[in-house]
Structures are given as C-alpha cells and as structure tokens.
Design a protein around this motif. Structure first.
Motif, PDB file in Angstrom:
ATOM      1  N   ILE A  63     -20.765  16.783  -2.131  1.00 54.17           N
ATOM      2  CA  ILE A  63     -19.940  16.490  -0.959  1.00 54.17           C
ATOM      3  C   ILE A  63     -18.838  15.509  -1.338  1.00 54.17           C
ATOM      4  O   ILE A  63     -17.654  15.716  -1.047  1.00 54.17           O
ATOM      5  N   GLY A  64     -19.223  14.401  -1.982  1.00 57.52           N
ATOM      6  CA  GLY A  64     -18.223  13.426  -2.397  1.00 57.52           C
ATOM      7  C   GLY A  64     -17.227  14.002  -3.382  1.00 57.52           C
ATOM      8  O   GLY A  64     -16.020  13.741  -3.289  1.00 57.52           O
ATOM      9  N   GLN A  65     -17.721  14.800  -4.319  1.00 54.72           N
ATOM     10  CA  GLN A  65     -16.840  15.414  -5.307  1.00 54.72           C
ATOM     11  C   GLN A  65     -15.849  16.361  -4.644  1.00 54.72           C
ATOM     12  O   GLN A  65     -14.685  16.461  -5.062  1.00 54.72           O
ATOM     13  N   THR A  66     -16.281  17.024  -3.595  1.00 57.21           N
ATOM     14  CA  THR A  66     -15.405  17.975  -2.901  1.00 57.21           C
ATOM     15  C   THR A  66     -14.200  17.282  -2.283  1.00 57.21           C
ATOM     16  O   THR A  66     -13.076  17.802  -2.332  1.00 57.21           O
ATOM     17  N   PHE A  67     -14.404  16.104  -1.697  1.00 57.90           N
ATOM     18  CA  PHE A  67     -13.273  15.363  -1.142  1.00 57.90           C
ATOM     19  C   PHE A  67     -12.202  15.126  -2.204  1.00 57.90           C
ATOM     20  O   PHE A  67     -10.999  15.263  -1.942  1.00 57.90           O
ATOM     21  N   VAL A  68     -12.626  14.777  -3.404  1.00 58.96           N
ATOM     22  CA  VAL A  68     -11.696  14.485  -4.493  1.00 58.96           C
ATOM     23  C   VAL A  68     -11.009  15.753  -4.980  1.00 58.96           C
ATOM     24  O   VAL A  68      -9.786  15.788  -5.174  1.00 58.96           O
ATOM     25  N   ILE A  69     -11.791  16.811  -5.186  1.00 57.28           N
ATOM     26  CA  ILE A  69     -11.223  18.055  -5.719  1.00 57.28           C
ATOM     27  C   ILE A  69     -10.217  18.651  -4.747  1.00 57.28           C
ATOM     28  O   ILE A  69      -9.200  19.232  -5.160  1.00 57.28           O
ATOM     29  N   ILE A  70     -10.463  18.531  -3.452  1.00 57.79           N
ATOM     30  CA  ILE A  70      -9.523  19.062  -2.461  1.00 57.79           C
ATOM     31  C   ILE A  70      -8.142  18.420  -2.622  1.00 57.79           C
ATOM     32  O   ILE A  70      -7.115  19.065  -2.400  1.00 57.79           O
ATOM     33  N   VAL A 260     -17.628  23.961  -6.928  1.00 56.60           N
ATOM     34  CA  VAL A 260     -16.849  25.152  -7.291  1.00 56.60           C
ATOM     35  C   VAL A 260     -17.566  26.424  -6.863  1.00 56.60           C
ATOM     36  O   VAL A 260     -16.956  27.341  -6.310  1.00 56.60           O
ATOM     37  N   ILE A 261     -18.876  26.500  -7.121  1.00 56.46           N
ATOM     38  CA  ILE A 261     -19.647  27.664  -6.687  1.00 56.46           C
ATOM     39  C   ILE A 261     -19.584  27.804  -5.166  1.00 56.46           C
ATOM     40  O   ILE A 261     -19.572  28.915  -4.626  1.00 56.46           O
ATOM     41  N   GLY A 262     -19.496  26.676  -4.481  1.00 58.04           N
ATOM     42  CA  GLY A 262     -19.390  26.695  -3.026  1.00 58.04           C
ATOM     43  C   GLY A 262     -18.017  27.025  -2.500  1.00 58.04           C
ATOM     44  O   GLY A 262     -17.782  26.995  -1.284  1.00 58.04           O
ATOM     45  N   GLY A 263     -17.072  27.324  -3.394  1.00 55.66           N
ATOM     46  CA  GLY A 263     -15.763  27.794  -2.952  1.00 55.66           C
ATOM     47  C   GLY A 263     -14.647  26.784  -3.029  1.00 55.66           C
ATOM     48  O   GLY A 263     -13.517  27.085  -2.645  1.00 55.66           O
ATOM     49  N   THR A 264     -14.899  25.567  -3.511  1.00 51.85           N
ATOM     50  CA  THR A 264     -13.836  24.575  -3.635  1.00 51.85           C
ATOM     51  C   THR A 264     -12.956  24.936  -4.827  1.00 51.85           C
ATOM     52  O   THR A 264     -13.460  25.200  -5.915  1.00 51.85           O
ATOM     53  N   SER A 265     -11.654  24.941  -4.614  1.00 53.54           N
ATOM     54  CA  SER A 265     -10.723  25.313  -5.675  1.00 53.54           C
ATOM     55  C   SER A 265     -10.398  24.105  -6.539  1.00 53.54           C
ATOM     56  O   SER A 265     -10.026  23.045  -6.032  1.00 53.54           O
ATOM     57  N   LEU A 266     -10.524  24.257  -7.852  1.00 51.67           N
ATOM     58  CA  LEU A 266     -10.160  23.180  -8.772  1.00 51.67           C
ATOM     59  C   LEU A 266      -8.660  22.923  -8.771  1.00 51.67           C
ATOM     60  O   LEU A 266      -8.207  21.928  -9.334  1.00 51.67           O
ATOM     61  N   PHE A 267      -7.884  23.792  -8.129  1.00 50.24           N
ATOM     62  CA  PHE A 267      -6.438  23.603  -8.010  1.00 50.24           C
ATOM     63  C   PHE A 267      -6.077  22.789  -6.773  1.00 50.24           C
ATOM     64  O   PHE A 267      -4.914  22.473  -6.550  1.00 50.24           O
ATOM     65  N   GLY A 268      -7.079  22.463  -5.951  1.00 51.03           N
ATOM     66  CA  GLY A 268      -6.849  21.628  -4.786  1.00 51.03           C
ATOM     67  C   GLY A 268      -6.578  22.409  -3.525  1.00 51.03           C
ATOM     68  O   GLY A 268      -6.302  23.617  -3.545  1.00 51.03           O
ATOM     69  N   ALA A 269      -6.679  21.714  -2.384  1.00 48.94           N
ATOM     70  CA  ALA A 269      -6.290  22.211  -1.060  1.00 48.94           C
ATOM     71  C   ALA A 269      -7.235  23.241  -0.470  1.00 48.94           C
ATOM     72  O   ALA A 269      -6.969  23.771   0.608  1.00 48.94           O
ATOM     73  N   VAL A 270      -8.326  23.555  -1.139  1.00 47.44           N
ATOM     74  CA  VAL A 270      -9.267  24.556  -0.641  1.00 47.44           C
ATOM     75  C   VAL A 270     -10.682  24.018  -0.789  1.00 47.44           C
ATOM     76  O   VAL A 270     -11.067  23.563  -1.880  1.00 47.44           O
ATOM     77  N   GLY A 271     -11.458  24.056   0.286  1.00 46.07           N
ATOM     78  CA  GLY A 271     -12.829  23.585   0.190  1.00 46.07           C
ATOM     79  C   GLY A 271     -13.491  23.465   1.543  1.00 46.07           C
ATOM     80  O   GLY A 271     -12.859  23.658   2.579  1.00 46.07           O
ATOM     81  N   SER A 272     -14.760  23.152   1.540  1.00 46.73           N
ATOM     82  CA  SER A 272     -15.536  22.994   2.765  1.00 46.73           C
ATOM     83  C   SER A 272     -16.689  22.048   2.474  1.00 46.73           C
ATOM     84  O   SER A 272     -16.829  21.557   1.348  1.00 46.73           O
ATOM     85  N   ILE A 273     -17.525  21.797   3.443  1.00 47.71           N
ATOM     86  CA  ILE A 273     -18.724  21.000   3.239  1.00 47.71           C
ATOM     87  C   ILE A 273     -19.939  21.903   3.017  1.00 47.71           C
ATOM     88  O   ILE A 273     -20.730  21.686   2.098  1.00 47.71           O
ATOM     89  N   HIS A 274     -20.062  22.940   3.826  1.00 43.46           N
ATOM     90  CA  HIS A 274     -21.249  23.781   3.697  1.00 43.46           C
ATOM     91  C   HIS A 274     -21.294  24.545   2.384  1.00 43.46           C
ATOM     92  O   HIS A 274     -22.372  24.807   1.847  1.00 43.46           O
ATOM     93  N   VAL A 306     -21.434  30.493 -16.593  1.00 46.29           N
ATOM     94  CA  VAL A 306     -20.909  31.824 -16.253  1.00 46.29           C
ATOM     95  C   VAL A 306     -20.485  31.879 -14.795  1.00 46.29           C
ATOM     96  O   VAL A 306     -19.425  32.438 -14.456  1.00 46.29           O
ATOM     97  N   LEU A 307     -21.292  31.288 -13.902  1.00 48.46           N
ATOM     98  CA  LEU A 307     -20.938  31.266 -12.486  1.00 48.46           C
ATOM     99  C   LEU A 307     -19.607  30.549 -12.261  1.00 48.46           C
ATOM    100  O   LEU A 307     -18.751  31.021 -11.500  1.00 48.46           O
ATOM    101  N   ILE A 308     -19.407  29.436 -12.937  1.00 47.34           N
ATOM    102  CA  ILE A 308     -18.158  28.687 -12.782  1.00 47.34           C
ATOM    103  C   ILE A 308     -16.975  29.515 -13.264  1.00 47.34           C
ATOM    104  O   ILE A 308     -15.933  29.594 -12.598  1.00 47.34           O
ATOM    105  N   ILE A 309     -17.118  30.148 -14.428  1.00 51.22           N
ATOM    106  CA  ILE A 309     -16.022  30.955 -14.981  1.00 51.22           C
ATOM    107  C   ILE A 309     -15.641  32.083 -14.023  1.00 51.22           C
ATOM    108  O   ILE A 309     -14.465  32.322 -13.745  1.00 51.22           O
ATOM    109  N   VAL A 310     -16.650  32.784 -13.501  1.00 50.53           N
ATOM    110  CA  VAL A 310     -16.384  33.915 -12.612  1.00 50.53           C
ATOM    111  C   VAL A 310     -15.681  33.463 -11.341  1.00 50.53           C
ATOM    112  O   VAL A 310     -14.676  34.054 -10.913  1.00 50.53           O
ATOM    113  N   ILE A 311     -16.156  32.377 -10.741  1.00 51.50           N
ATOM    114  CA  ILE A 311     -15.591  31.939  -9.466  1.00 51.50           C
ATOM    115  C   ILE A 311     -14.196  31.374  -9.646  1.00 51.50           C
ATOM    116  O   ILE A 311     -13.288  31.635  -8.843  1.00 51.50           O
ATOM    117  N   VAL A 312     -13.974  30.606 -10.718  1.00 47.90           N
ATOM    118  CA  VAL A 312     -12.627  30.082 -10.969  1.00 47.90           C
ATOM    119  C   VAL A 312     -11.668  31.230 -11.278  1.00 47.90           C
ATOM    120  O   VAL A 312     -10.498  31.205 -10.864  1.00 47.90           O
TER     121      VAL A 312
END
Length: 322
Positions: A63-70, A260-274, A306-312
């Motif tokens: 959760i905390g990491q998601t705030f930063v990545i967004i 990342v597996i939960g859909g947060t984009s490492l490029f920023g501006a995309v993400g959620s809590i759930h 592998v999961l990270i590579i596929v989702i990114v």
C-alpha cells in the motif's frame, strides 16, 4: 495490464479498474482451489491463518509503495525500515518505555525517514532510486550498530501476543490490513490529495502549472510509504519477539512486485489500493503452495519475476496504444 483510478464516475477506466480487480480476485480463488485439490493441508485452519499472516505485512508495505509508484517514484528502503524499526521498538521496550510510547516514537521515526526522502528528492534533486537505496544501506548499518550485530529480545507479553492472536477467528495481522487499507482507499480514491498523486505521476510540470503542490505531494507519498513500513516493523517485532536489523531483507522487492501485479504502473499515474492487496496475497499463496508441494524455493522467485515481466509488458502495450 493496469489500473487507472483518476476518473470519478462510471467511466470506462473505472469499469476496467473493477474488471481487473475481479480478475485478480478470480486468480486468487483459482489458486486456492487448485492448491486445495493438490494438497491435503492447504484448507486447514492453521495453514489459512498462516497464509493470512504471511501476506498481511507485505500487503501493508505494498500500500505504501503504491503511493510512491503512482507519483512515478520508487522506495527501495521499506524492507530496511521494517528491520530498523523492529530494533527501535525492541530497544525502547527493553529500556522501560511503555508500549504506547514505543509505538508512537517508532511511527514518528517512520515519518522522519519519509520526510528525509522527500527532502532528498525535492530539495537536493536526487533520484528516488538513489536516495532510498542509500537509506536502505544506512538503516541496515545503523540497526546493526545499535544491536552490535545481535538481536534485542522483547519481554513484553501483551506486545508479542498481539500478532499471534486472532479476533473472530481471523488473525490480528489481517485486521491490520483492513485498518490500513480502508483509510488508504478513501485517501487515494476519494480525496484531493489522492488525485494529486495521480496528477504528479502523470505530468509533474503540468500539475504545478495547474496549482498542485507537487513538492508537498512528493513529501506526502514518501512519508506515507515510510510510515507503512515502520508500522510493519512494529508488527514484525510483535510476531517474532525480537528486534533484528537484518529482518525483512528483500521485502521491498516483494512490495514492489505485489503493487505491480496488482496493476500499479511503474511509469506512474496508474494504481489502486485493492490491486496491491490482492497482489500481495497472490504472492503469499504461491509461496505457501510451493512450500506445501515441496517445490524448490528458488522457483518461487522465478514465478514472481515472470509475473512482473508479463504485467509490465502489457502495461507498456497499453501506454503505446494511448
């Protein structure tokens, strides 16, 4: 494949957000069903409780990491913060501080670390990767200096029993995910500051010209991440009954992977809590299932990678099509 949560109302993006969350939930249920059929012990009460405990602390970190990545950043220090704050709370309790004071001081240290990260990024112009990597190394060293390379035992029974007990048949650690997750959801998806996080991650300069306090938003994101990590440090110290600076090594990568597996984009501006919460428990389920099936632990890391590579990869495709 990712989630975008900047819009309000029943827009296509929000519908996709819901669909993606349901897909993750279906994947988690499918894993549980497969493991339930493949093993005799997966659906036992002890294993489910252990699974919830395993995933809970990484979920809070995610959760905390998601705030930063967004915001388009990264926080590599969260695992080190967990280990360091476990030492801090153990030291405070060993020196006679009451539990409530030890908890508040430990969380306050998390705030200071987050503000330091914000200062390094905003005022000194350091890349998030560098400043948080430096903190990771420094906190491990400081923690080892405090303990002289050993551990600090915690003799406070109420403190140590908390994480080992349950409420209404559900482990207390999982209730801590609920305690953090609900206000985090409200903050990110239903507050002005949550919208600012997405805006800064999308285009910091345009956000500044629109009147958004970009610097304050960055401070806020890293402070929230560090506070979540210090809270996990408290929970870990409670669970294992010691303060150990070397604990939680690699947890920063698990938190990033969950996000990342939960859909947060490492490029920023995309993400959620759930999404990150489901991602954390998907990883916990994979690890738990691998242990029950006697699969080499190295394969757990391979599967996560592998999961990270596929989702990114799918996230990059989505961005190219915009």
């Amino acid at each position: 494949m990712s989630l975008e949560t900047k819009d309000v109302g029943p827009t296509p993006k929000r519908r996709f957000n819901v669909l993606f969350g349901l897909t993750l939930f279906a994947l988690l249920l499918a894993l549980w069903l497969v493991l339930g059929v493949s093993t005799d012990s997966f659906w036992t009460g002890n294993n489910i409780a252990n699974l919830l405990r395993q995933g809970s602390m990484i979920a809070i970190l995610a959760i905390g990491q998601t705030f930063v990545i967004i915001t388009g950043g990264i926080d590599l220090s969260v695992g080190a913060i967990v280990g360091f704050t476990s030492v801090v709370v153990a030291w405070l309790l060993a020196h006679g501080f009451p539990v409530w004071a030890a908890i508040l001081i430990t969380l306050g240290i998390g705030v200071c670390i987050g503000l330091f990260h914000g200062f390094g990024i905003v005022r000194l112009g350091l890349p998030p990767f560098i400043i948080t990597l430096a903190t990771l190394t420094s906190l491990r060293g400081i923690g080892l200096l405090i303990t002289n390379g050993a551990t600090i035992s915690i003799d406070n029974d109420p403190f140590t029993e908390f994480s080992r007990n349950d409420f209404a048949g559900i482990p207390n650690l999982f209730w801590m995910v609920v305690l953090v997750g609900i206000p985090a959801y409200i903050f990110l998806h239903h507050s002005r500051w949550g919208r600012y996080l997405f805006s800064v991650g999308s285009n910091a300069e345009a956000s500044r010209l629109s009147g958004v306090n970009v610097k304050g938003t960055i401070y806020l994101a890293y402070t929230l991440s560090a506070v979540c990590a210090s809270f996990v440090g408290l929970l870990l110290a409670s669970r294992i009954g010691i303060g150990n600076a070397t604990q939680a090594e690699g947890w920063e990568l698990q938190a990033i992977a969950s996000s990342v597996i939960g859909g947060t984009s490492l490029f920023g501006a995309v993400g959620s809590i759930h999404g990150p919460l489901l991602g954390a428990f998907i990883l916990a389920t994979i690890n738990n299932g691998a242990n029950l099936l006697n699969v080499n632990s190295f394969w757990q890391r391979v599967i996560t990678g592998v999961l990270i590579i596929v989702i990114v990869y799918f996230d990059q495709l989505r961005r190219r099509q915009r």
